[in-house]
Structure formats: C-alpha cells, structure tokens
Write a protein that holds these residues in place. Structure first.
Motif, mmCIF file in Angstrom:
data_model
loop_
_atom_site.group_PDB
_atom_site.id
_atom_site.type_symbol
_atom_site.label_atom_id
_atom_site.label_comp_id
_atom_site.label_asym_id
_atom_site.label_seq_id
_atom_site.Cartn_x
_atom_site.Cartn_y
_atom_site.Cartn_z
ATOM 1 N N VAL A 181 4.341 -5.489 -16.946
ATOM 2 C CA VAL A 181 4.450 -5.901 -15.545
ATOM 3 C C VAL A 181 3.373 -5.203 -14.731
ATOM 4 O O VAL A 181 2.962 -4.072 -15.020
ATOM 5 C CB VAL A 181 5.843 -5.579 -14.966
ATOM 6 C CG1 VAL A 181 6.915 -6.403 -15.639
ATOM 7 C CG2 VAL A 181 6.156 -4.093 -15.089
ATOM 8 N N ILE A 182 2.890 -5.905 -13.720
ATOM 9 C CA ILE A 182 1.940 -5.345 -12.759
ATOM 10 C C ILE A 182 2.722 -4.833 -11.558
ATOM 11 O O ILE A 182 3.553 -5.558 -10.994
ATOM 12 C CB ILE A 182 0.920 -6.404 -12.310
ATOM 13 C CG1 ILE A 182 0.131 -6.926 -13.513
ATOM 14 C CG2 ILE A 182 -0.033 -5.834 -11.269
ATOM 15 C CD1 ILE A 182 -0.830 -8.042 -13.156
ATOM 16 N N VAL A 183 2.491 -3.584 -11.195
ATOM 17 C CA VAL A 183 3.220 -2.975 -10.089
ATOM 18 C C VAL A 183 2.221 -2.562 -9.010
ATOM 19 O O VAL A 183 1.030 -2.357 -9.264
ATOM 20 C CB VAL A 183 4.035 -1.751 -10.554
ATOM 21 C CG1 VAL A 183 5.064 -2.159 -11.586
ATOM 22 C CG2 VAL A 183 3.114 -0.671 -11.116
ATOM 23 N N GLY A 184 2.725 -2.435 -7.799
ATOM 24 C CA GLY A 184 1.899 -1.997 -6.679
ATOM 25 C C GLY A 184 2.773 -1.495 -5.550
ATOM 26 O O GLY A 184 3.912 -1.957 -5.370
ATOM 27 N N GLY A 185 2.247 -0.544 -4.811
ATOM 28 C CA GLY A 185 3.003 0.000 -3.691
ATOM 29 C C GLY A 185 2.119 0.748 -2.728
ATOM 30 O O GLY A 185 0.987 1.127 -3.051
ATOM 31 N N GLU A 186 2.632 0.945 -1.528
ATOM 32 C CA GLU A 186 1.904 1.641 -0.471
ATOM 33 C C GLU A 186 2.870 2.488 0.333
ATOM 34 O O GLU A 186 4.005 2.070 0.612
ATOM 35 C CB GLU A 186 1.193 0.639 0.435
ATOM 36 C CG GLU A 186 0.357 1.266 1.544
ATOM 37 C CD GLU A 186 -0.300 0.214 2.419
ATOM 38 O OE1 GLU A 186 -1.533 0.130 2.411
ATOM 39 O OE2 GLU A 186 0.442 -0.533 3.087
ATOM 40 N N LYS A 187 2.422 3.684 0.698
ATOM 41 C CA LYS A 187 3.232 4.596 1.510
ATOM 42 C C LYS A 187 2.371 5.116 2.646
ATOM 43 O O LYS A 187 1.245 5.578 2.414
ATOM 44 C CB LYS A 187 3.747 5.757 0.666
ATOM 45 C CG LYS A 187 4.569 6.785 1.450
ATOM 46 C CD LYS A 187 4.832 8.021 0.609
ATOM 47 C CE LYS A 187 5.738 7.696 -0.560
ATOM 48 N NZ LYS A 187 6.101 8.925 -1.315
ATOM 49 N N GLN A 188 2.884 5.047 3.864
ATOM 50 C CA GLN A 188 2.159 5.540 5.029
ATOM 51 C C GLN A 188 2.996 6.577 5.762
ATOM 52 O O GLN A 188 4.198 6.376 5.979
ATOM 53 C CB GLN A 188 1.812 4.392 5.983
ATOM 54 C CG GLN A 188 0.769 3.428 5.450
ATOM 55 C CD GLN A 188 0.327 2.413 6.480
ATOM 56 O OE1 GLN A 188 0.901 2.325 7.564
ATOM 57 N NE2 GLN A 188 -0.714 1.655 6.167
ATOM 58 N N ILE A 189 2.338 7.670 6.130
ATOM 59 C CA ILE A 189 2.989 8.753 6.864
ATOM 60 C C ILE A 189 2.133 9.062 8.081
ATOM 61 O O ILE A 189 0.936 9.354 7.952
ATOM 62 C CB ILE A 189 3.156 10.009 5.995
ATOM 63 C CG1 ILE A 189 3.991 9.691 4.746
ATOM 64 C CG2 ILE A 189 3.812 11.129 6.789
ATOM 65 C CD1 ILE A 189 4.114 10.847 3.783
ATOM 66 N N ALA A 190 2.723 9.006 9.266
ATOM 67 C CA ALA A 190 2.012 9.270 10.518
ATOM 68 C C ALA A 190 2.590 10.515 11.170
ATOM 69 O O ALA A 190 3.792 10.576 11.453
ATOM 70 C CB ALA A 190 2.106 8.076 11.455
ATOM 71 N N ILE A 191 1.738 11.504 11.393
ATOM 72 C CA ILE A 191 2.138 12.750 12.044
ATOM 73 C C ILE A 191 1.060 13.117 13.055
ATOM 74 O O ILE A 191 -0.100 13.330 12.683
ATOM 75 C CB ILE A 191 2.326 13.896 11.028
ATOM 76 C CG1 ILE A 191 3.378 13.525 9.973
ATOM 77 C CG2 ILE A 191 2.714 15.185 11.726
ATOM 78 C CD1 ILE A 191 3.544 14.562 8.891
ATOM 79 N N ASN A 192 1.452 13.195 14.321
ATOM 80 C CA ASN A 192 0.523 13.600 15.388
ATOM 81 C C ASN A 192 -0.770 12.784 15.353
ATOM 82 O O ASN A 192 -1.880 13.323 15.323
ATOM 83 C CB ASN A 192 0.204 15.099 15.275
ATOM 84 C CG ASN A 192 1.399 15.959 15.572
ATOM 85 O OD1 ASN A 192 2.310 15.571 16.309
ATOM 86 N ND2 ASN A 192 1.428 17.155 14.982
ATOM 87 N N ASN A 193 -0.606 11.473 15.355
ATOM 88 C CA ASN A 193 -1.740 10.542 15.371
ATOM 89 C C ASN A 193 -2.626 10.630 14.126
ATOM 90 O O ASN A 193 -3.745 10.120 14.120
ATOM 91 C CB ASN A 193 -2.599 10.749 16.614
ATOM 92 C CG ASN A 193 -1.842 10.447 17.895
ATOM 93 O OD1 ASN A 193 -0.993 9.560 17.922
ATOM 94 N ND2 ASN A 193 -2.141 11.184 18.958
ATOM 95 N N GLN A 194 -2.141 11.304 13.101
ATOM 96 C CA GLN A 194 -2.852 11.365 11.829
ATOM 97 C C GLN A 194 -2.075 10.536 10.805
ATOM 98 O O GLN A 194 -0.901 10.804 10.534
ATOM 99 C CB GLN A 194 -2.973 12.816 11.342
ATOM 100 C CG GLN A 194 -3.645 12.976 9.996
ATOM 101 C CD GLN A 194 -5.124 12.667 10.019
ATOM 102 O OE1 GLN A 194 -5.757 12.746 11.069
ATOM 103 N NE2 GLN A 194 -5.668 12.308 8.874
ATOM 104 N N ILE A 195 -2.707 9.500 10.268
ATOM 105 C CA ILE A 195 -2.043 8.577 9.344
ATOM 106 C C ILE A 195 -2.603 8.811 7.944
ATOM 107 O O ILE A 195 -3.813 8.703 7.716
ATOM 108 C CB ILE A 195 -2.258 7.108 9.758
ATOM 109 C CG1 ILE A 195 -1.724 6.879 11.173
ATOM 110 C CG2 ILE A 195 -1.591 6.171 8.773
ATOM 111 C CD1 ILE A 195 -1.977 5.478 11.694
ATOM 112 N N ASN A 196 -1.728 9.132 7.009
ATOM 113 C CA ASN A 196 -2.090 9.290 5.606
ATOM 114 C C ASN A 196 -1.486 8.133 4.820
ATOM 115 O O ASN A 196 -0.282 7.864 4.918
ATOM 116 C CB ASN A 196 -1.586 10.614 5.043
ATOM 117 C CG ASN A 196 -2.327 11.800 5.632
ATOM 118 O OD1 ASN A 196 -3.540 11.749 5.804
ATOM 119 N ND2 ASN A 196 -1.609 12.860 5.950
ATOM 120 N N THR A 197 -2.315 7.452 4.062
ATOM 121 C CA THR A 197 -1.886 6.279 3.306
ATOM 122 C C THR A 197 -2.096 6.526 1.825
ATOM 123 O O THR A 197 -3.185 6.950 1.399
ATOM 124 C CB THR A 197 -2.667 5.031 3.735
ATOM 125 O OG1 THR A 197 -2.483 4.833 5.142
ATOM 126 C CG2 THR A 197 -2.169 3.801 2.996
#
Length: 227
Positions: free
Chosen positions: A156-172
């Motif tokens: 199977v092909i899998v995929g995902g994304e997670k985003q975290i925003a702290i004090n106008n700083q976005i980590n993806t």
C-alpha cells in the motif's frame, strides 16, 4: 531598448528562480478518503456479512484507502570517508673529468678539465594529500498517515502531513512511502526503516525559518560566481 530591458529582466528572473530553495521531495498526495463500498447481496438472516465482516482473532490491519496507521520515524544515517596520499622522488647527477673533451669549445673544456672540475645536479619532488568527509543525520518522531492506494501485490502507498503552529512559526512534517501490510505491528504501527521509497520532509515557515535561510541575493552570487 525596451526589448533589451525585458530580456535582462527575464534573464534575471530565470537566475533567481535557479537560486531559489530546492523543490519539495514529497511530490505525492498526503491524504485520501475512504472509497465507498459496493453494495453486496447481504442476507439479513445470516451472521456473516461479506461487506462488514471482521476476523474475530485477527487485528484489523490498515490496507484499504483511507485506513489510518502510525509511522515511527527513526532514521539514523552516517557516512565517513578518509583518504591519505603521499609520494616523493629524489634524484641526483654528478660529473667530473680531467681529460680532453672532443667537440667541446676550448673555453668550456678549460673549465671542465681542471683538477677540481665537476658538475652536479640534484632534484627532489614531494607530494602529500589528505581528505576527509563526515556526514551524520538523525531524525526521530512519529506521524499518522492514511492509506492512499492499494497495489496489485498487496503493498500500500501511504501519505500524511502534520502541521504545528506556535507563535506564528509553522512547522510542517510530510511523509510518503510504500509499505508491506505484513510489517505492520500491533496497533497499526510501523517503523520508517521498513518503508520503501520513503520521502520525509520537515519545513518551517516564519521568522525563525527566515533567520536561518540564506538571502536570495546571497544565493544568486553563490550560484553565479566562479570562485
């Protein structure tokens, strides 16, 4: 003149584009919705229903589009290379004579045929080279992904994304890859070391990311300067 200016602007735009940040390594989709099940001829009076049956003694493994599983990212890569080269060469030549030299002009013969006349040549060549390369990367974490597609061989092909925003700083954090459902452990968890064609990317957007990124003008000169 206008065409020349437009040409210069276009050339500058191309150069700046070439100096931009590298493209994303994650090019595939990172999410998928479950596919609607085909209506089956269920028997209302039967205990076993083909479209909704679940094995009693087997844990359900994520293998259909839209199913969820957790990827434990535990990547540790290291490489080193060292090279030492050395070469040296020494040579010498000496010549001394006291007799008559044929076909030699008198002035030179007078100089060479004295009692202490001698000619000597020495030479030396020495080369040393040393090089070393060390590279180490460690990436640990976890991300929950969905099944994008089920292949003909069962993988199977899998995929995902997670985003975290702290004090106008976005980590993806993005992840895609191909897994074998047999490698999935209890709780629908699998290590990233068992994922084929894995694409892992973590990018940041914000003031902190801008502070640690080289400016576009610096990238321009870094790419066009020959030294």
């Amino acid at each position: 003149m206008n065409r020349l200016r437009l040409g210069l602007v276009a050339a500058l735009a191309v150069l700046l584009t070439a100096c931009a940040n590298p493209p994303s390594v994650v090019t595939g989709p990172v999410t998928a919705k479950p596919q609607p099940q085909l209506a089956g001829n269920d028997n209302p009076g039967a205990i076993y229903q083909p479209t909704s049956a679940r094995m009693l003694f087997e844990e359900r493994t994520a293998k259909y589009a839209g199913d969820i599983l957790t990827i434990t990212i535990e990547e540790t890569l290291s490489a080193s290379n060292k090279s030492d080269n050395a070469a040296n060469r020494t040579s010498s030549l000496s010549y001394k004579t006291t007799g008559d030299l044929p076909f030699v002009p008198k002035q030179i013969e007078k100089f060479l045929t004295t009692n202490d006349a001698s000619v000597g040549v020495t030479g030396a060549n020495d080369m040393k080279g040393t090089g070393a390369t060390n590279n180490s990367n460690t990436f640990k974490g976890s991300i929950t992904v969905t099944v994008i597609e089920q292949l003909a061989n069962g993988n199977v092909i899998v995929g995902g994304e997670k985003q975290i925003a702290i004090n106008n700083q976005i980590n993806t954090l993005r992840f895609t890859g191909v897994i074998n459902p047999r490698d999935i452990q209890s709780g629908n968890v699998i290590s990233s070391t068992k994922v084929a064609d894995a694409r892992i990317e973590q990018v940041g957007v914000g003031a902190m990311a801008d502070a640690t990124t080289m400016g576009w003008l610096q990238r321009f000169f870094l790419n066009v300067l020959p030294f």
